[in-house]
Design a protein around this motif. Sequence first.
Motif, short mmCIF file in Angstrom:
data_model
loop_
_atom_site.label_atom_id
_atom_site.label_comp_id
_atom_site.label_asym_id
_atom_site.label_seq_id
_atom_site.Cartn_x
_atom_site.Cartn_y
_atom_site.Cartn_z
N LEU A 68 -2.26 -3.09 -4.83
CA LEU A 68 -2.49 -2.03 -4.08
C LEU A 68 -1.43 -0.98 -4.17
O LEU A 68 -0.41 -1.26 -4.35
N GLN A 69 -1.86 0.25 -4.05
CA GLN A 69 -0.94 1.39 -4.17
C GLN A 69 -0.25 1.59 -2.92
O GLN A 69 -0.72 1.55 -1.87
N LEU A 70 1.11 1.87 -2.97
CA LEU A 70 1.90 2.24 -1.77
C LEU A 70 2.60 3.54 -2.24
O LEU A 70 3.68 3.95 -2.64
N TYR A 71 1.69 4.57 -1.91
CA TYR A 71 2.05 6.04 -2.26
C TYR A 71 3.37 6.61 -1.28
O TYR A 71 3.92 7.30 -1.83
N PRO A 72 3.45 6.20 -0.13
CA PRO A 72 4.35 6.77 0.82
C PRO A 72 5.95 6.31 0.26
O PRO A 72 6.77 7.12 0.44
#
Length: 358
Positions: A68-72
């Motif tokens: 899963l992406q964790l953009y923050p």
Amino acid sequence: MKRIGWIVLSGIIFLGCIFGATGCEKQVKERTRYEVVIEYKPLDNALTGTVKMDFFNHSQQELDCLQLQLYPNAYRKGAIYSQVGYDAMAEAYYAGESYGEISISSVLGCTGFTIGGEDKNVLYARLEKPLAPNERITLDIGFSTRLAEVNAPLGRTKSTVNFAGAFPTACALTENGFYECVPSDVGQAVFGDCADYSVRLTLPREYLLACAGEIVEEKTLESKKQYTVSATNMRDFTFSLSISYALKEDYTGKTGVGYYHQGDEGADEVLALAAKAVEYYSSIFGEYPHKRLTLLQTSIAQKAADYAAVCMLSNGLTGDGLVWSVLTKVAAQWWYSAVGANRVENAWLVDGLSAYSA
């Protein structure tokens, strides 16, 4: 000359298919689904809550780990890659040095999780047993996203609070496995599969919500408001809050167009231009892929940014620059949101076709 132009355009679209376009097809019923329950707390400058991800394996391979992406985390202290270019630092970080990040408190439905990737930008959830093609699995994720004070698509800006990529979502699943988007200060390093979102958002009552999808319910709870939003067939879910938003709305065919502005004297003209663009592109490229398009005026250091069913426009845009940004970002609703080329590695497809369309 026009015939040559359309031959070139057709060739580019064909290349887009070759280079991994993963278009959102309406007839495809099996997609990943997200049930998101979140609250924005201004005093903490944080978004907290849970994401229930009902993940569908649409690939032809077994998966023993979900990514899963964790953009923050691109805004955290010590990040390798900045989300803001050096020349824009002073304008973007209007209050001086500021940081944000995402914290994962729990992941239920797996045997364990780790945070990794090239720049702590990916959550790895190890599965108890391999997930076969065309099977589903559900993960429940608890998280908290603290926002930086920054004029950016994700952050508390001078005039709005923007949430682009604010909570964990699955990395795009390609024939080579999960694709991890590495943060970048050039363009938009966002690439995701189509999914369905049900979002329940609680926030202080003085804020107005601008978002992708449709607001299906709104409640007032003493000092707070609660929105329920449905957004189907979206590559991402983006929203923004402001106490100074005013809304102008229009329709073109079956498509609703909304412009959330902050006292823009030319709001009627911007709305009319966006609606005309939707009408024209629909007649040329096919029906607009969503029921509603949301444009929002915000404080961002770049001129504009586009996400599924959302176009962010800098409140510093005027004249021809504003016109061009509206036309290209509306066009990107087809070339990014519908066609779905990998805009990280093949940005020329999305940006080139959007500019050609405009």
